[in-house]
Design a protein around this motif. Structure first.
Motif, mmCIF file in Angstrom:
data_model
loop_
_atom_site.group_PDB
_atom_site.id
_atom_site.type_symbol
_atom_site.label_atom_id
_atom_site.label_comp_id
_atom_site.label_asym_id
_atom_site.label_seq_id
_atom_site.Cartn_x
_atom_site.Cartn_y
_atom_site.Cartn_z
ATOM 1 N N HIS A 82 0.814 -1.217 0.000
ATOM 2 C CA HIS A 82 0.000 0.000 0.000
ATOM 3 C C HIS A 82 0.848 1.268 0.000
ATOM 4 O O HIS A 82 0.662 2.171 -0.829
ATOM 5 C CB HIS A 82 -0.930 -0.030 1.221
ATOM 6 C CG HIS A 82 -1.613 1.272 1.525
ATOM 7 N ND1 HIS A 82 -1.052 2.242 2.341
ATOM 8 C CD2 HIS A 82 -2.820 1.766 1.144
ATOM 9 C CE1 HIS A 82 -1.874 3.270 2.439
ATOM 10 N NE2 HIS A 82 -2.963 3.002 1.726
ATOM 11 N N ASP A 83 1.799 1.354 0.931
ATOM 12 C CA ASP A 83 2.548 2.596 1.087
ATOM 13 C C ASP A 83 3.367 2.921 -0.161
ATOM 14 O O ASP A 83 3.399 4.076 -0.615
ATOM 15 C CB ASP A 83 3.461 2.511 2.312
ATOM 16 C CG ASP A 83 2.684 2.523 3.628
ATOM 17 O OD1 ASP A 83 1.425 2.543 3.582
ATOM 18 O OD2 ASP A 83 3.323 2.509 4.696
ATOM 19 N N GLU A 84 4.004 1.926 -0.720
ATOM 20 C CA GLU A 84 4.810 2.139 -1.916
ATOM 21 C C GLU A 84 3.944 2.617 -3.080
ATOM 22 O O GLU A 84 4.317 3.542 -3.819
ATOM 23 C CB GLU A 84 5.537 0.843 -2.297
ATOM 24 C CG GLU A 84 6.454 0.980 -3.501
ATOM 25 C CD GLU A 84 7.149 -0.332 -3.842
ATOM 26 O OE1 GLU A 84 7.933 -0.331 -4.802
ATOM 27 O OE2 GLU A 84 6.909 -1.354 -3.153
ATOM 28 N N LEU A 85 2.770 2.005 -3.246
ATOM 29 C CA LEU A 85 1.879 2.398 -4.331
ATOM 30 C C LEU A 85 1.376 3.817 -4.142
ATOM 31 O O LEU A 85 1.406 4.636 -5.070
ATOM 32 C CB LEU A 85 0.700 1.429 -4.428
ATOM 33 C CG LEU A 85 -0.382 1.804 -5.451
ATOM 34 C CD1 LEU A 85 0.193 1.875 -6.862
ATOM 35 C CD2 LEU A 85 -1.542 0.834 -5.387
ATOM 36 N N VAL A 86 0.898 4.132 -2.941
ATOM 37 C CA VAL A 86 0.345 5.466 -2.686
ATOM 38 C C VAL A 86 1.402 6.543 -2.941
ATOM 39 O O VAL A 86 1.122 7.579 -3.554
ATOM 40 C CB VAL A 86 -0.211 5.557 -1.253
ATOM 41 C CG1 VAL A 86 -0.581 6.998 -0.902
ATOM 42 C CG2 VAL A 86 -1.429 4.649 -1.092
ATOM 43 N N ALA A 87 2.620 6.280 -2.488
ATOM 44 C CA ALA A 87 3.694 7.260 -2.668
ATOM 45 C C ALA A 87 4.018 7.487 -4.138
ATOM 46 O O ALA A 87 4.542 8.547 -4.508
ATOM 47 C CB ALA A 87 4.942 6.798 -1.923
ATOM 48 N N SER A 88 3.685 6.526 -5.002
ATOM 49 C CA SER A 88 4.022 6.627 -6.419
ATOM 50 C C SER A 88 2.962 7.342 -7.242
ATOM 51 O O SER A 88 3.198 7.652 -8.421
ATOM 52 C CB SER A 88 4.231 5.222 -7.007
ATOM 53 O OG SER A 88 2.982 4.552 -7.188
ATOM 54 N N LEU A 89 1.796 7.630 -6.662
ATOM 55 C CA LEU A 89 0.668 8.176 -7.421
ATOM 56 C C LEU A 89 0.617 9.709 -7.347
ATOM 57 O O LEU A 89 0.947 10.283 -6.307
ATOM 58 C CB LEU A 89 -0.649 7.607 -6.890
ATOM 59 C CG LEU A 89 -0.844 6.100 -7.042
ATOM 60 C CD1 LEU A 89 -2.112 5.652 -6.325
ATOM 61 C CD2 LEU A 89 -0.899 5.698 -8.515
ATOM 62 N N PRO A 90 0.162 10.367 -8.413
ATOM 63 C CA PRO A 90 0.071 11.833 -8.436
ATOM 64 C C PRO A 90 -1.213 12.320 -7.761
ATOM 65 O O PRO A 90 -2.162 12.761 -8.422
ATOM 66 C CB PRO A 90 0.081 12.152 -9.936
ATOM 67 C CG PRO A 90 -0.572 10.968 -10.580
ATOM 68 C CD PRO A 90 -0.175 9.775 -9.738
ATOM 69 N N LEU A 91 -1.235 12.273 -6.428
ATOM 70 C CA LEU A 91 -2.469 12.507 -5.676
ATOM 71 C C LEU A 91 -2.664 13.942 -5.215
ATOM 72 O O LEU A 91 -3.717 14.263 -4.647
ATOM 73 C CB LEU A 91 -2.511 11.577 -4.458
ATOM 74 C CG LEU A 91 -2.575 10.072 -4.766
ATOM 75 C CD1 LEU A 91 -2.409 9.257 -3.497
ATOM 76 C CD2 LEU A 91 -3.868 9.719 -5.481
ATOM 77 N N ALA A 92 -1.706 14.815 -5.433
ATOM 78 C CA ALA A 92 -1.831 16.202 -4.966
ATOM 79 C C ALA A 92 -3.096 16.849 -5.512
ATOM 80 O O ALA A 92 -3.401 16.747 -6.704
ATOM 81 C CB ALA A 92 -0.606 17.004 -5.388
ATOM 82 N N GLY A 93 -3.851 17.479 -4.612
ATOM 83 C CA GLY A 93 -5.069 18.173 -5.002
ATOM 84 C C GLY A 93 -6.292 17.284 -5.150
ATOM 85 O O GLY A 93 -7.388 17.782 -5.425
ATOM 86 N N LYS A 94 -6.138 15.978 -4.955
ATOM 87 C CA LYS A 94 -7.257 15.042 -5.122
ATOM 88 C C LYS A 94 -7.980 14.791 -3.795
ATOM 89 O O LYS A 94 -7.386 14.899 -2.721
ATOM 90 C CB LYS A 94 -6.755 13.701 -5.664
ATOM 91 C CG LYS A 94 -5.831 13.779 -6.869
ATOM 92 C CD LYS A 94 -6.538 14.181 -8.141
ATOM 93 C CE LYS A 94 -5.581 14.115 -9.332
ATOM 94 N NZ LYS A 94 -6.235 14.534 -10.592
#
Length: 224
Positions: A82-94
């Protein structure tokens, strides 16, 4: 009620596919995300085949591409990795909705895993890893089997936790596609520490009684 465009990360797994189906059935547009775009597209075809004409669109894409196309992101992935995947995603502003349950299984059955020494949860970890996103926790306790069934709505409630009211409202509105009612505001994000492992209790009930149990909160009027 607002129509949302939702990226479902883990959209080819049972929970993600089921929630994507329900959101689209409720008129929202869904992009199913997977590590492999081809797999996501194949599952999107499967979901579209079950939807009527009034449904939202369903497409498939690689995880990062799915996130880039949407303002709302649902994390429906296993806790391992989970942590590795989340850190890799462009989630800013979502607005990020986590339904991740850190569970473990042994010969005595399912139980909750301890996160951050008991002072954390998958949802809180996601918020720490994506500080420019707004994370809420929801949909932890809905059955993947029930989500994929063709029943009109699931006879249960969706409890939503988070620190930002507007982000919780997004998840609460999406819950109406699953249960026919707005989700229930369950408090702050730290209460995901209770919601996530409670799924292990439901798994135990399901195993004992051969059902797909859910949670119903009593004492509220129909409009919450």
């Amino acid at each position: 009620m607002t129509n949302y465009r939702v990226a479902v990360i883990g959209g080819t797994g049972p929970q993600g596919k089921g929630l994507g189906y329900r959101f689209a059935k409720g008129g929202h547009d869904v992009v199913l995300g997977s590590r492999a775009a081809e797999k996501a597209e194949a599952v999107a075809d499967e979901v579209r085949a079950r939807l009527g004409e009034e449904a939202g669109t369903v497409t498939g894409a690689a995880n990062a591409d799915a996130v880039a196309q949407c303002d709302v992101v649902l994390l429906a992935v296993p806790y391992d990795g989970h942590d590795e995947l989340v850190a890799s995603l462009p989630l800013a502003g979502k607005t990020v909705i986590s339904c991740v349950n850190p569970l473990a299984f042994d010969k005595r059955g399912a139980h909750g895993r301890v996160v951050n020494g008991g002072e954390g949860s998958a949802a809180e970890s996601a918020q720490e890893l994506a500080p420019e996103a707004t994370v809420v926790g929801a949909f932890h306790n809905v059955s993947a089997v029930g989500l994929w069934a063709e029943d009109e709505f699931l006879d249960e409630d969706v409890i939503v936790v988070g620190d930002v009211v507007e982000a919780k409202q997004v998840a609460m509105e999406l819950a109406a596609s699953v249960t026919g009612n707005l989700g229930i505001d369950g408090g702050k994000l730290r209460l995901a520490r209770q919601l996530e492992p409670f799924t292990a209790v439901l798994i135990s009930i399901n195993r004992k009684y051969k059902v797909h149990a859910g949670i119903r909160v009593t004492g509220l009027d129909a409009a919450h």
